[in-house]
Design a protein around this motif. Structure first.
Motif, PDB file in Angstrom:
ATOM      1  N   TYR A  88       0.835  -1.198   0.000  1.00 26.11           N
ATOM      2  CA  TYR A  88       0.000   0.000   0.000  1.00 26.11           C
ATOM      3  C   TYR A  88       0.878   1.260   0.000  1.00 26.11           C
ATOM      4  O   TYR A  88       0.620   2.197  -0.751  1.00 26.11           O
ATOM      5  N   LEU A  89       1.906   1.269   0.861  1.00 25.91           N
ATOM      6  CA  LEU A  89       2.794   2.439   0.926  1.00 25.91           C
ATOM      7  C   LEU A  89       3.545   2.658  -0.383  1.00 25.91           C
ATOM      8  O   LEU A  89       3.729   3.805  -0.818  1.00 25.91           O
ATOM      9  N   VAL A  90       3.965   1.587  -1.020  1.00 26.62           N
ATOM     10  CA  VAL A  90       4.671   1.720  -2.303  1.00 26.62           C
ATOM     11  C   VAL A  90       3.728   2.282  -3.363  1.00 26.62           C
ATOM     12  O   VAL A  90       4.110   3.159  -4.155  1.00 26.62           O
ATOM     13  N   GLU A  91       2.496   1.793  -3.389  1.00 31.40           N
ATOM     14  CA  GLU A  91       1.538   2.318  -4.357  1.00 31.40           C
ATOM     15  C   GLU A  91       1.287   3.802  -4.121  1.00 31.40           C
ATOM     16  O   GLU A  91       1.226   4.594  -5.072  1.00 31.40           O
ATOM     17  N   ARG A  92       1.143   4.184  -2.862  1.00 34.64           N
ATOM     18  CA  ARG A  92       0.945   5.604  -2.533  1.00 34.64           C
ATOM     19  C   ARG A  92       2.163   6.421  -2.945  1.00 34.64           C
ATOM     20  O   ARG A  92       2.038   7.512  -3.498  1.00 34.64           O
ATOM     21  N   ALA A  93       3.358   5.904  -2.653  1.00 37.35           N
ATOM     22  CA  ALA A  93       4.576   6.632  -2.999  1.00 37.35           C
ATOM     23  C   ALA A  93       4.700   6.785  -4.509  1.00 37.35           C
ATOM     24  O   ALA A  93       5.130   7.835  -5.004  1.00 37.35           O
TER      25      ALA A  93
END
Length: 136
Positions: A88-93
């Motif tokens: 999720y964090l990678v997608e947001r980043a």
């Protein structure tokens, strides 16, 4: 006693004398069998004890593997949630990086058209930040 009785008694004595060595040999053999039976019984008891020890060790090994399996499953479950959080964090980043790149692309033509005045630096921390970013 007559001669026939003497002959029968001598025959019985002779047969008894012949059976004595055979009886002694039979006695020795029976003693050996008894001694071997005791050794065989001790061996069987030792084998039984060894099998009980092996069975107890197997039970402990089974319990240890079940415990290790549960611990691995718990860690995998914990790692799964962390993996999902990281995804999720990678997608947001990535989406933020795309937005930032688009903003930079839009700002480049503006920066080339009219040079902006140098910003007023207020503190040493700001100067270090600008130097680290490579702006000056």
């Amino acid at each position: 006693m007559n001669a026939l009785e003497w002959a029968v008694q001598l025959t019985v004595i002779g047969l008894l004398a012949a059976t004595l060595p055979m009886a002694w040999r039979l006695d020795r053999m029976l003693r050996a069998v008894r001694a071997d039976r005791a050794a065989l019984q001790q061996g069987a008891e030792g084998l039984g004890e060894a099998s009980r020890h092996a069975e107890a060790a197997l039970m402990r090994l089974r319990a240890t593997t079940e415990l290790a399996g549960r611990q691995v499953a718990e860690r995998v479950a914990g790692a799964e949630t962390i993996r999902e959080d990281l995804r999720y964090l990678v997608e947001r980043a990535e989406s933020l990086a795309d937005r930032l790149e688009a903003a930079v692309q839009q700002a480049r033509p503006l920066a080339g058209a009219a040079p902006a005045a140098a910003p007023q630096v207020r503190s040493e921390a700001e100067r270090e930040l600008i130097r680290a970013l490579g702006m000056k």
